[in-house]
Write an enzyme that holds these catalytic residues in place. Structure first.
Site, PDB file in Angstrom:
ATOM      1  N   CYS A 164       0.846  -0.782   0.206  1.00 25.83           N
ATOM      2  CA  CYS A 164       0.176   0.030   0.228  1.00 25.83           C
ATOM      3  C   CYS A 164       0.960   0.719  -0.228  1.00 25.83           C
ATOM      4  CB  CYS A 164      -0.584  -0.139   1.075  1.00 25.83           C
ATOM      5  SG  CYS A 164      -1.903   1.194   1.323  1.00 25.83           S
TER       6      CYS A 164
ATOM      7  N   CYS B  76      -0.961   3.805   2.541  1.00 22.61           N
ATOM      8  CA  CYS B  76      -1.051   4.247   3.971  1.00 22.61           C
ATOM      9  C   CYS B  76      -0.397   3.461   4.400  1.00 22.61           C
ATOM     10  CB  CYS B  76      -2.215   4.484   4.136  1.00 22.61           C
ATOM     11  SG  CYS B  76      -3.501   3.969   3.015  1.00 22.61           S
ATOM     12  N   SER B  77      -1.376   2.171   4.177  1.00 22.51           N
ATOM     13  CA  SER B  77      -1.096   1.096   5.082  1.00 22.51           C
ATOM     14  C   SER B  77      -2.336  -0.328   5.088  1.00 22.51           C
ATOM     15  CB  SER B  77      -0.456   1.366   6.316  1.00 22.51           C
ATOM     16  OG  SER B  77      -1.330   1.607   7.252  1.00 22.51           O
ATOM     17  N   CYS B  78      -2.848  -0.120   3.877  1.00 22.10           N
ATOM     18  CA  CYS B  78      -4.119  -1.467   4.525  1.00 22.10           C
ATOM     19  C   CYS B  78      -3.467  -2.507   3.756  1.00 22.10           C
ATOM     20  CB  CYS B  78      -4.674  -0.753   2.631  1.00 22.10           C
ATOM     21  SG  CYS B  78      -5.387   0.675   2.300  1.00 22.10           S
TER      22      CYS B  78
END
Lengths: 222, 212
Positions: free
Chosen positions: B116, B119-121
């Site tokens: 991701c 962000c940090s999905c």
């Protein structure tokens, strides 16, 4: 926004700190922040508004503070913006910690939390009247420019030619959801060849797939 | 249509938070919890329960169970590739961030890698909390541009004739890599197979699993 968060393809961040350890939390405060983030959400908040609040963290904090610390800072910002607390409260938090001002909500048990996690399988798609503009296999070109608000078209994939791989249905459009406005728009899996994205990937067989909304795409008539 | 939220105000709040928050991460989170508890907005026992849930119950063991079942049961694998949310819900694993899960399969010709960049999905309800490297700038910046270099740092060498497919999680879809079953392990029980599946193999930073 063309912010510090938009990291795809940026250079100079060094090697990966490789880790095969599967421990979820490495400090107690990380675990507390995880639990807090699941337990306290301001009314009407959307995932996109929360993400945008994280993107708005000052660049030196975004890169310099640990990951769950940036969650805490994002939560602080959303709670202050929503009126749950003030900047001044943070300075005197240890003084107010002596006694609760209000009764807490009921404690949830492990079983209740597990049930809540299951019910948090939120869907973001809906049926809409319009038909998809693009068909699987069609060539598309992505928008050349972003805008000052939240968007999910990364800089590295702007103005690039790709191929529609799948239509994922109409999903909540993040650029407006970050303002609390919910509309649905078709979202596609789009395939890009590595050499379309990166000069140094000339001749590569590798591919990069992104999930992109209709507003980000135009038909490639070239 | 005007925004319900004030981004300008939040940018300003962040500038203040830069200098007004306590000096250490632990103190900052403590301040946040204390304020929320004092205002009756959070019950600390509920936080305990969430921590316990994501320490003991929800984590990569769930993903490993899904993978092992797909290796043992061709019909399950078919359902998993067609409709992953329904297939993981057969095991009770549907939950946070997995309602739009897609499973991408590694083969002799294809290797899949998930990132991701924005962000940090991450598919929480089947893989738990994401590893630190997945959320760090080095991985997020390089996975889409230099996937083979990234994989080499994880000790994974990809032959030139294998295609690398990188999945950048830019929407609410989440990705789970279905790794290949280790050679010679096909006859092992599903329980025993779950032990062979690493978390990293389900993100794509591990490829050649071995029969232990």
């Amino acid at each position: 926004m063309d912010g510090i968060h938009d990291l795809g393809g940026k250079q100079g961040y060094g090697p990966i700190e490789v880790d095969t350890d599967e421990t979820p939390f490495h400090h107690d405060w990380e675990a507390r922040e995880w639990g807090l983030a699941q337990s306290a959400r301001t009314p009407g908040i959307t995932i996109d508004w929360w993400r945008h609040c994280r993107e708005l963290i000052a660049p030196e904090d975004y890169l310099g503070r640990p990951y769950f610390d940036s969650w805490a800072q994002t939560d602080f910002a959303t709670y202050i913006e929503a009126g749950w607390m003030t900047l001044e409260d943070i300075g005197r938090f240890d003084a107010v910690g002596v006694g609760a001002e209000d009764d807490p909500p009921p404690a949830l048990s492990l079983q209740q939390v597990l049930q809540e996690d299951h019910s948090h399988a939120f869907r973001f798609d809906a049926e809409i009247e319009a038909d998809p503009l693009f068909a699987v296999g069609q060539e598309v070109i992505t928008a050349s420019h972003g805008h000052a608000g939240h968007t999910r078209l990364p800089q590295y994939a702007r103005g690039r030619r790709g191929t529609i791989q799948a239509c994922n249905g109409a999903h909540v459009f993040p650029d407006l959801s970050a303002s609390g406005i919910e509309i649905h728009q078709y979202c596609y899996s789009v395939m890009f060849t590595a050499d379309e994205l990166w000069a140094e990937a000339s001749g590569s067989r590798d591919k990069v797939f992104l999930d992109l909304w209709e507003s980000y795409l135009a038909g490639d008539n070239e | 249509m005007s925004s319900k939220f004030d981004a300008g105000k939040v940018a300003e709040i962040h500038q203040h938070l830069h200098s007004h928050l306590p000096s250490e991460s632990a103190l900052r989170v403590k301040a946040l919890e204390t304020l929320l508890v004092d205002r009756g907005l959070v019950n600390p026992q509920t936080i305990d329960a969430w921590v316990e849930a994501y320490t003991d119950q929800i984590g990569p063991k769930r993903g490993a169970r899904v993978v092992a079942r797909a290796w043992k049961d061709a019909e399950y694998k078919k359902r998993l590739l067609q409709d992953a949310p329904a297939a993981i819900d057969e095991l009770g694993y549907l939950g946070k961030a997995t309602a739009h899960l897609k499973v991408v399969e590694n083969t002799d010709q294809v290797h899949n890698l998930v990132v991701c960049t924005l962000c940090s999905c991450y598919p929480f309800s089947i893989l738990g909390v994401a590893p630190a490297w997945y959320k760090a700038a080095a991985y997020r910046s390089r996975a889409v541009r230099d996937p083979r270099g990234v994989l080499a740092e994880f000790g994974v060498t990809i032959d030139d004739d294998i295609e690398v497919r990188v999945w950048d999680s830019t929407a609410e879809l989440r990705y789970l890599v279905l790794p290949q079953c280790p050679p010679g392990a096909e006859d092992m029980s599903e329980d025993a197979l779950t032990e062979l599946v690493s978390r990293n193999s389900m993100i794509g930073t591990d490829r050649n699993l071995v029969k232990s």
